[in-house]
Design an enzyme around this catalytic site. Structure first.
Site, PDB file in Angstrom:
ATOM      1  N   ASN A   1      -5.560  12.240   0.792  1.00  0.00           N
ATOM      2  CA  ASN A   1      -4.666  11.402   1.601  1.00  0.00           C
ATOM      3  C   ASN A   1      -5.524  10.568   2.536  1.00  0.00           C
ATOM      4  O   ASN A   1      -6.757  10.663   2.544  1.00  0.00           O
ATOM      5  CB  ASN A   1      -3.661  12.265   2.374  1.00  0.00           C
ATOM      6  CG  ASN A   1      -2.528  11.438   2.959  1.00  0.00           C
ATOM      7  OD1 ASN A   1      -1.895  10.643   2.274  1.00  0.00           O
ATOM      8  ND2 ASN A   1      -2.275  11.601   4.254  1.00  0.00           N
ATOM      9  N   LYS A   2      -4.882   9.760   3.348  1.00  0.00           N
ATOM     10  CA  LYS A   2      -5.579   8.841   4.244  1.00  0.00           C
ATOM     11  C   LYS A   2      -6.633   9.569   5.072  1.00  0.00           C
ATOM     12  O   LYS A   2      -6.426  10.687   5.522  1.00  0.00           O
ATOM     13  CB  LYS A   2      -4.563   8.152   5.154  1.00  0.00           C
ATOM     14  CG  LYS A   2      -5.158   7.089   6.063  1.00  0.00           C
ATOM     15  CD  LYS A   2      -5.911   6.012   5.287  1.00  0.00           C
ATOM     16  CE  LYS A   2      -5.058   5.339   4.255  1.00  0.00           C
ATOM     17  NZ  LYS A   2      -5.825   4.336   3.443  1.00  0.00           N
TER      18      LYS A   2
ATOM     19  N   GLN B   1      -2.095   2.177  10.291  1.00  0.00           N
ATOM     20  CA  GLN B   1      -0.819   2.238   9.586  1.00  0.00           C
ATOM     21  C   GLN B   1       0.230   3.031  10.369  1.00  0.00           C
ATOM     22  O   GLN B   1       1.424   2.749  10.271  1.00  0.00           O
ATOM     23  CB  GLN B   1      -0.999   2.860   8.191  1.00  0.00           C
ATOM     24  CG  GLN B   1      -1.837   2.030   7.239  1.00  0.00           C
ATOM     25  CD  GLN B   1      -3.269   2.509   7.178  1.00  0.00           C
ATOM     26  OE1 GLN B   1      -3.837   2.930   8.186  1.00  0.00           O
ATOM     27  NE2 GLN B   1      -3.871   2.463   6.001  1.00  0.00           N
TER      28      GLN B   1
ATOM     29  N   ARG C   1       0.862  -1.185   0.000  1.00  0.00           N
ATOM     30  CA  ARG C   1       0.000   0.000   0.000  1.00  0.00           C
ATOM     31  C   ARG C   1       0.894   1.230   0.000  1.00  0.00           C
ATOM     32  O   ARG C   1       2.108   1.129   0.156  1.00  0.00           O
ATOM     33  CB  ARG C   1      -0.999   0.010   1.159  1.00  0.00           C
ATOM     34  CG  ARG C   1      -0.625  -0.684   2.431  1.00  0.00           C
ATOM     35  CD  ARG C   1       0.465  -0.010   3.224  1.00  0.00           C
ATOM     36  NE  ARG C   1       0.198   1.389   3.477  1.00  0.00           N
ATOM     37  CZ  ARG C   1       1.121   2.294   3.681  1.00  0.00           C
ATOM     38  NH1 ARG C   1       2.410   1.965   3.675  1.00  0.00           N
ATOM     39  NH2 ARG C   1       0.803   3.547   3.897  1.00  0.00           N
ATOM     40  N   GLY C   2       0.271   2.378  -0.212  1.00  0.00           N
ATOM     41  CA  GLY C   2       1.017   3.601  -0.445  1.00  0.00           C
ATOM     42  C   GLY C   2       1.090   3.842  -1.931  1.00  0.00           C
ATOM     43  O   GLY C   2       1.482   2.951  -2.702  1.00  0.00           O
TER      44      GLY C   2
ATOM     45  N   ARG D   1      -7.333  -0.053  -7.027  1.00  0.00           N
ATOM     46  CA  ARG D   1      -7.453   1.027  -6.043  1.00  0.00           C
ATOM     47  C   ARG D   1      -7.765   2.309  -6.810  1.00  0.00           C
ATOM     48  O   ARG D   1      -6.918   2.788  -7.564  1.00  0.00           O
ATOM     49  CB  ARG D   1      -6.160   1.212  -5.229  1.00  0.00           C
ATOM     50  CG  ARG D   1      -5.653   0.017  -4.450  1.00  0.00           C
ATOM     51  CD  ARG D   1      -6.469  -0.316  -3.218  1.00  0.00           C
ATOM     52  NE  ARG D   1      -6.629   0.771  -2.271  1.00  0.00           N
ATOM     53  CZ  ARG D   1      -5.799   1.069  -1.267  1.00  0.00           C
ATOM     54  NH1 ARG D   1      -4.695   0.375  -1.102  1.00  0.00           N
ATOM     55  NH2 ARG D   1      -6.086   2.056  -0.425  1.00  0.00           N
TER      56      ARG D   1
ATOM     57  N   ASP E   1      -2.047  10.546  -2.003  1.00  0.00           N
ATOM     58  CA  ASP E   1      -2.344   9.575  -3.053  1.00  0.00           C
ATOM     59  C   ASP E   1      -2.746  10.243  -4.357  1.00  0.00           C
ATOM     60  O   ASP E   1      -2.641   9.635  -5.420  1.00  0.00           O
ATOM     61  CB  ASP E   1      -3.453   8.630  -2.592  1.00  0.00           C
ATOM     62  CG  ASP E   1      -2.957   7.635  -1.566  1.00  0.00           C
ATOM     63  OD1 ASP E   1      -2.765   6.474  -1.922  1.00  0.00           O
ATOM     64  OD2 ASP E   1      -2.736   8.039  -0.404  1.00  0.00           O
TER      65      ASP E   1
END
Length: 333
Positions: free
Chosen positions: A238-239, A187, A43-44, A83, A228
């Site tokens: 982003n997250k 995370q 991920r990332g 994704r 992202d």
């Protein structure tokens, strides 16, 4: 290394097993690579792009020349569907598609593997440049807050947000880090803390809802996160939870930095409202490590990302330099 090629297979550090177990998984079937991206074995955004590139190179080895174009396009579509938010995924797929179209029939499999390796190597170099530019924004003795994981695990190596911290430490600056635990997949707790501890960097994990209290107490000097996807106007995806942190940072007059490769900038998207936001399964909220902790039948809303408006971003740090408002990404060309 997070993702690499060896013995005609794609290898990944299994991030779902960290921090309790450090193990690598080998994939000989490209479909298993798509699954690994989907279930967040890797991920990332940058690491996803690298994994997809190697996965496409792996798939090409099993496609016969007579059906190559059609079958290859199906493979690209399958990776693109894994994704929806991370633009580096689509950037990598497009690069692999362009190489396949431009290469002679008998040399394209080797050309695709070489391109995937180039994407991996370029990512590591880009992260080190991001770190070099970003380290100048941190002062000796700073305490930095970060959210989610934007380190070596989210890239080919070194990291974006954590790359800035690493670079500052390598230059002799004393930097301490507060890492949001980053629910629901933790995370920050599982990955960021693991990375920084291995590097000997001072890190303290905090609950996601503790950052405002620490800011008010004057214990945080800067916020650095990854991304992202970045829209043309500087809005940042982003997250989930990043927007909350940005609002708190603005209220407390703390700089809020975003560190990402220039490939994360999607100039086809005018603003953050046009960025597709991935929604993940309810079980990530209602269960912990497969054990139910929520009431049976309860509804759950689980967006993986949120969008932070450009007005809350102090600067965007890329390998091509530091961008500030009003954002003009054309100077990075």
């Amino acid at each position: 290394m997070t993702v690499y090629w060896r013995d005609n297979q794609v290898w990944m550090l299994d991030q779902n097993a960290l921090p309790l177990e450090e193990r690598y998984l080998a994939f000989a079937d490209w479909r298993d690579v798509t699954d690994a991206i989907r279930i967040m074995t890797v991920r990332g955004a940058p690491a996803i792009g690298v994994a997809a590139a190697f996965g496409i190179a792996l798939a090409a080895r099993g496609i016969e020349d007579d059906h190559f174009e059609a079958d290859f396009e199906e493979v690209c579509a399958a990776f693109a569907a894994t994704r929806p938010t991370a633009v580096n995924l689509f950037w990598a797929v497009d690069r692999m598609r362009a190489v396949a179209l431009a290469s002679p029939i008998h040399g394209r499999r080797e050309a695709l593997l070489a391109e995937a390796q180039s994407i991996r190597d370029e990512d590591e170099a880009m992260c080190r440049e991001i770190g070099r530019h970003g380290a100048e924004l941190l002062a000796d003795g700073d305490c930095v807050l970060t959210h989610c994981n934007a380190g070596a695990l989210a890239t080919a190596d070194y990291g974006t947000a954590l790359g800035v911290i690493r670079a500052a430490v390598e230059r002799g600056k004393r930097i301490a880090v507060f890492a949001d635990e980053t629910r629901p997949r933790l995370q920050g707790l599982r990955l960021t803390a693991w990375e920084l501890m291995r590097d000997g960097i001072d890190v303290t994990v905090i609950p996601d809802n503790a950052s405002g209290s620490l800011m008010r107490a004057g214990r945080i000097n800067a916020v650095i996160v990854g991304s992202d996807r970045i829209a043309a106007n500087g809005d940042v995806a982003n997250k989930i939870g990043t927007y909350n942190v940005a609002v708190l940072a603005r209220h407390h007059k703390i700089p809020f930095y975003v560190a990402a490769p220039f490939s994360t900038v999607d100039r086809r998207i005018a603003s953050g409202g046009d960025i597709p936001i991935e929604e993940r399964g309810a079980e990530e909220i209602t269960h912990i490590d497969g054990v139910r902790v929520g009431p049976r039948g309860v509804k759950a809303f689980n967006p993986a990302f949120d969008v932070t408006p450009a007005a809350l971003v102090s600067a965007i740090i890329t390998e091509r330099g530091v961008f500030t408002a009003p954002y003009d990404f054309s100077r990075g060309d």
